[in-house]
Design a protein around this motif. Sequence first.
Motif, mmCIF file in Angstrom:
data_model
loop_
_atom_site.group_PDB
_atom_site.id
_atom_site.type_symbol
_atom_site.label_atom_id
_atom_site.label_comp_id
_atom_site.label_asym_id
_atom_site.label_seq_id
_atom_site.Cartn_x
_atom_site.Cartn_y
_atom_site.Cartn_z
ATOM 1 N N VAL A 14 -19.944 16.444 -44.692
ATOM 2 C CA VAL A 14 -18.641 15.948 -45.121
ATOM 3 C C VAL A 14 -17.663 16.031 -43.951
ATOM 4 O O VAL A 14 -17.571 17.056 -43.302
ATOM 5 C CB VAL A 14 -18.103 16.798 -46.282
ATOM 6 C CG1 VAL A 14 -16.775 16.256 -46.746
ATOM 7 C CG2 VAL A 14 -19.092 16.816 -47.404
ATOM 8 N N ARG A 15 -17.008 14.938 -43.686
ATOM 9 C CA ARG A 15 -15.999 14.943 -42.637
ATOM 10 C C ARG A 15 -14.659 14.542 -43.223
ATOM 11 O O ARG A 15 -14.600 13.868 -44.239
ATOM 12 C CB ARG A 15 -16.378 13.964 -41.529
ATOM 13 C CG ARG A 15 -17.297 14.567 -40.474
ATOM 14 C CD ARG A 15 -17.914 13.479 -39.655
ATOM 15 N NE ARG A 15 -18.852 12.714 -40.455
ATOM 16 C CZ ARG A 15 -18.816 11.403 -40.587
ATOM 17 N NH1 ARG A 15 -17.887 10.701 -39.995
ATOM 18 N NH2 ARG A 15 -19.713 10.791 -41.337
ATOM 19 N N ARG A 16 -13.625 14.982 -42.560
ATOM 20 C CA ARG A 16 -12.298 14.582 -42.969
ATOM 21 C C ARG A 16 -12.102 13.129 -42.548
ATOM 22 O O ARG A 16 -12.288 12.804 -41.394
ATOM 23 C CB ARG A 16 -11.290 15.460 -42.233
ATOM 24 C CG ARG A 16 -10.163 15.953 -43.091
ATOM 25 C CD ARG A 16 -9.329 16.910 -42.301
ATOM 26 N NE ARG A 16 -9.863 18.277 -42.412
ATOM 27 C CZ ARG A 16 -9.104 19.352 -42.307
ATOM 28 N NH1 ARG A 16 -7.805 19.237 -42.098
ATOM 29 N NH2 ARG A 16 -9.610 20.547 -42.417
ATOM 30 N N PRO A 17 -11.753 12.232 -43.487
ATOM 31 C CA PRO A 17 -11.541 10.848 -43.067
ATOM 32 C C PRO A 17 -10.260 10.747 -42.228
ATOM 33 O O PRO A 17 -9.350 11.549 -42.415
ATOM 34 C CB PRO A 17 -11.393 10.100 -44.386
ATOM 35 C CG PRO A 17 -10.898 11.113 -45.351
ATOM 36 C CD PRO A 17 -11.492 12.429 -44.908
ATOM 37 N N PRO A 110 -10.015 16.557 -48.801
ATOM 38 C CA PRO A 110 -9.255 16.833 -47.580
ATOM 39 C C PRO A 110 -8.568 15.582 -47.052
ATOM 40 O O PRO A 110 -8.876 15.094 -45.987
ATOM 41 C CB PRO A 110 -10.328 17.343 -46.605
ATOM 42 C CG PRO A 110 -11.588 16.731 -47.078
ATOM 43 C CD PRO A 110 -11.460 16.553 -48.556
ATOM 44 N N ASP B 74 -7.096 22.852 -46.928
ATOM 45 C CA ASP B 74 -7.939 21.738 -46.479
ATOM 46 C C ASP B 74 -9.362 22.197 -46.190
ATOM 47 O O ASP B 74 -10.312 21.439 -46.412
ATOM 48 C CB ASP B 74 -7.327 21.055 -45.249
ATOM 49 C CG ASP B 74 -6.411 19.891 -45.653
ATOM 50 O OD1 ASP B 74 -6.493 19.464 -46.828
ATOM 51 O OD2 ASP B 74 -5.626 19.428 -44.815
ATOM 52 N N ARG B 77 -10.903 22.241 -49.490
ATOM 53 C CA ARG B 77 -11.129 20.873 -49.983
ATOM 54 C C ARG B 77 -12.347 20.222 -49.349
ATOM 55 O O ARG B 77 -12.960 19.333 -49.943
ATOM 56 C CB ARG B 77 -9.883 20.016 -49.722
ATOM 57 C CG ARG B 77 -8.741 20.405 -50.636
ATOM 58 C CD ARG B 77 -7.458 19.677 -50.307
ATOM 59 N NE ARG B 77 -6.364 20.239 -51.102
ATOM 60 C CZ ARG B 77 -5.119 20.348 -50.696
ATOM 61 N NH1 ARG B 77 -4.778 19.937 -49.492
ATOM 62 N NH2 ARG B 77 -4.208 20.884 -51.472
ATOM 63 N N GLU B 78 -12.688 20.638 -48.119
ATOM 64 C CA GLU B 78 -13.872 20.059 -47.478
ATOM 65 C C GLU B 78 -15.158 20.614 -48.089
ATOM 66 O O GLU B 78 -16.228 20.078 -47.874
ATOM 67 C CB GLU B 78 -13.853 20.342 -45.973
ATOM 68 C CG GLU B 78 -12.900 19.424 -45.248
ATOM 69 C CD GLU B 78 -12.928 19.606 -43.740
ATOM 70 O OE1 GLU B 78 -13.733 20.406 -43.251
ATOM 71 O OE2 GLU B 78 -12.126 18.947 -43.075
ATOM 72 N N ARG B 104 -16.047 6.689 -48.891
ATOM 73 C CA ARG B 104 -15.216 6.382 -47.725
ATOM 74 C C ARG B 104 -14.177 7.487 -47.530
ATOM 75 O O ARG B 104 -13.900 7.900 -46.410
ATOM 76 C CB ARG B 104 -14.510 5.028 -47.906
ATOM 77 C CG ARG B 104 -15.436 3.838 -47.884
ATOM 78 C CD ARG B 104 -15.997 3.572 -46.499
ATOM 79 N NE ARG B 104 -15.067 2.844 -45.647
ATOM 80 C CZ ARG B 104 -14.863 3.116 -44.358
ATOM 81 N NH1 ARG B 104 -15.501 4.120 -43.798
ATOM 82 N NH2 ARG B 104 -14.026 2.408 -43.636
ATOM 83 N N LEU B 105 -13.609 7.959 -48.623
ATOM 84 C CA LEU B 105 -12.584 9.009 -48.537
ATOM 85 C C LEU B 105 -13.204 10.355 -48.164
ATOM 86 O O LEU B 105 -12.493 11.297 -47.833
ATOM 87 C CB LEU B 105 -11.825 9.141 -49.869
ATOM 88 C CG LEU B 105 -10.941 7.953 -50.243
ATOM 89 C CD1 LEU B 105 -10.309 8.157 -51.610
ATOM 90 C CD2 LEU B 105 -9.856 7.719 -49.199
ATOM 91 N N SER B 106 -14.523 10.451 -48.261
ATOM 92 C CA SER B 106 -15.194 11.679 -47.856
ATOM 93 C C SER B 106 -15.718 11.567 -46.433
ATOM 94 O O SER B 106 -16.507 12.404 -45.998
ATOM 95 C CB SER B 106 -16.358 11.984 -48.807
ATOM 96 O OG SER B 106 -15.897 12.088 -50.120
ATOM 97 N N GLY B 107 -15.332 10.517 -45.723
ATOM 98 C CA GLY B 107 -15.683 10.406 -44.317
ATOM 99 C C GLY B 107 -16.971 9.651 -44.036
ATOM 100 O O GLY B 107 -17.437 9.640 -42.905
ATOM 101 N N PHE B 108 -17.552 8.996 -45.051
ATOM 102 C CA PHE B 108 -18.743 8.192 -44.813
ATOM 103 C C PHE B 108 -18.328 6.864 -44.187
ATOM 104 O O PHE B 108 -17.264 6.345 -44.495
ATOM 105 C CB PHE B 108 -19.469 7.864 -46.138
ATOM 106 C CG PHE B 108 -20.152 9.022 -46.816
ATOM 107 C CD1 PHE B 108 -19.541 10.249 -46.932
ATOM 108 C CD2 PHE B 108 -21.418 8.857 -47.375
ATOM 109 C CE1 PHE B 108 -20.167 11.301 -47.585
ATOM 110 C CE2 PHE B 108 -22.051 9.902 -48.031
ATOM 111 C CZ PHE B 108 -21.416 11.124 -48.122
ATOM 112 N N ALA B 153 -19.865 13.713 -51.959
ATOM 113 C CA ALA B 153 -19.849 14.383 -50.652
ATOM 114 C C ALA B 153 -20.853 15.531 -50.576
ATOM 115 O O ALA B 153 -20.912 16.212 -49.567
ATOM 116 C CB ALA B 153 -18.450 14.880 -50.362
#
Lengths: 269, 303
Positions: A14-17, A110, B74, B77-78, B104-108, B153
Motif C-alpha cells: 500500500v502506498r500513499r497516493p 492515507p 496517517d 491509515r496506511e 487508485r486511492l490506495s496507490g495502485f 489495499a
Amino acid sequence: MSTATMTMTTAPRVRRPTRLVTTGVMIGRSLRHTVRNVDAMIMAIMLPTMLMLLFTFVFGGAIDGGRGGYVDYVVPGIILLCAGFGAASTAVDVADDMSNGIIDRFRTMPLRAMSVLTGHVVASLARNLLATGVVIGVALLLGFRPNADVLDWLGAIGVIAVFILAITWLYAAIGLAARSVEAANGYGFALLFLPYLSSAFVPTDTMPSWLQWIAENQPITPIIETIRGLLMGTDAGTRPLWAMGWCLVIIAAAYLWGSWLFARRARRN
Amino acid sequence: MTNPAIDVRSLRKSFGNQHVLDGVDLAVEAGSIFALLGPNGAGKTTLINILATLTAADSGTAIVAGHDVAEDPDGVREAVSLTGQYAAVDEVLTGEENLRMLARLSGFSAEQARARATELLTRFDLTDAAARRAKSYSGGMRRRLDIALGLVADPPVLFLDEPTTGLDARSRQALWRTIRELASAGTTILLTTQYLDEADALADRIAVLDGGRIVAEGSAAQLKARIGGELVEVRSADGVLLREIPTDGSLDSLRRVLADVAADPASVAVHVVVRKPSLDDVFLTITGAAPQSTIDAEQEVAA
C-alpha cells in the motif's frame, strides 16, 4: 468467495497516493455522478434555454418597450442565474456524501479526504460552463450580437468561471453545514434571489433608492457589469476589480468555512 | 503477546457528560480474530472509530500496527481499513468502478487497479454485477462489495463493525469463511458483533464491552467457564422458562440448587433441565441485561 481465489495476487504494498492522483480520482468520480444524474443534466441544458426564451419573448418586450435589444442586455444575467442554479446542486451532492458512509472510508485512508469537495467543485465548473455555452448559443440564435474580440471572450469566460468557482465553494460549504440533504437543498435556495436584486435584468437606477444601494453594493452587480463590459463594450469602470475582489473573498471565506466544517464534522462532537 | 497489532491503554471518550468509553484496555495479537461483544450503546463503534482514526479519544493511548492513532494517524491509515455498520459504497458508480476508485486511492496504478478490481469481484461473487450501479444491488451484494472495498489495499489490520448485520444465512457463512481465511493469511481482524454465535464461531478472543468498560475478556471457552459448569433450567409444566440457575458443575452445587427449587412451594409442578451454558448466558449475566431472576439465582448460588 471461493478458497481457490484466496491468494492476494494483485495487491502490491500500500502506498500513499499523490495528491494529484487523489484529486484526479475524485474529479472523475464527481464527473461520473454529474453525467449519470439525468435530471441535473436536463436541467443544465433546459433551464438556460427556457430562461433565455422567457426573458427575451415574455419580459423582454415590456422591458425594452418593443424596440428590441433586451437580449443583448440580459445575457450576462441569465448566465449567472443558470450558474447559480447549477451550482446549488453541489450543496446536495456534498450533503449526500457526508450522510453516506463513503466519507468515513476516505477518512480512514492515507489521503486528504477534503479532495471529495474539490471533485464536486470541478464537476460543477464543467457542468455550469456547459450551461453557459447553452445560454450563449441560444442567445446568438435569438439575435444576441456581442461586439467582443477573442480576448474579450476569453476574459468573459474567465470571469464566469471564477464566479462559478466562488458560488460552488459557497454551496459546498452550505452542504457541509446542512444537517440533511433536504436542508442543503433549502438553504441554497436563498442565494438564488441575489441576481434579481442586481443589474442583471434591469438597470439599478430604475429601482427605489434604498434597493439601489443594495443592488449596487452586492457582488452580483459588479460581476454582471464586468461580463457586460467585456461582451458588449459598455463601460464597466472599476467594477472588474470589485468583481474579482468579491469572487476571491467568497472563495477564500467559503474554503475556510468549509475546511472548518469538514474538520468539525470529522471529530463528531 | 510481545508485539500486539492493536494495543489500547486506558482509553476514554465522552460525548457531553456521557462516558462512552470509560477506561478501556485491550491487546489484540497479530493475525488473530478479536470480537468486541456488547449491547447497543456499549461503545463498540466509538472504540473502532478511535482505532480507525475517525474519532479522537479524550485520553489514553491506542497503538495500531505500531502507529499511535493520535500522533501518527496517517501511519495508521496506511495499515488499516474500516468497514462500518452502514455500507460505504458509492451508489452511483458500478461495483467495478467502486473497486477501481478505491484501488487508485490506495496507490495502485490504473492497470493494477483494474486487475485488483477483477480479482475482488470474482472472489466476492460479483462478476455478473460488475457493470451495474451499486444502487441496484441487493443488501447482501452491497455488503459484499463493501467488504471487498475494505480489502482492496490488503491492509494488515481490518476493522469490521457488525459485518454480518443484514446478511442472509448463506452470505453470513461465506463472510465468516473469508474472515477466517484472511486471519490465517496473517491479517489481524477486530470485529464488533451483537451475535454471540458469531463471536463464538469466529473469534480467538472475545471482549465483552458494557457501559464503556471491558467487563470480561477471554476465549469463548474461558468466558463460558466463568459462568460455571452447567445451568439448571426450571420450566413450568407447559414448558415456559421460569428460572435459569448457574452451577459450578459439581454435584454439591447441583444438589443445593435442586434443594432450593424443591423448597419453593410454588414449584411443585415444574420440569428441571440441566444444560451447558451458551455464550448468550455469559453475555446476559455479565452485561446485566439478563432477566432479574437469573441474576438473583446466581447470587443465591454464590451465597
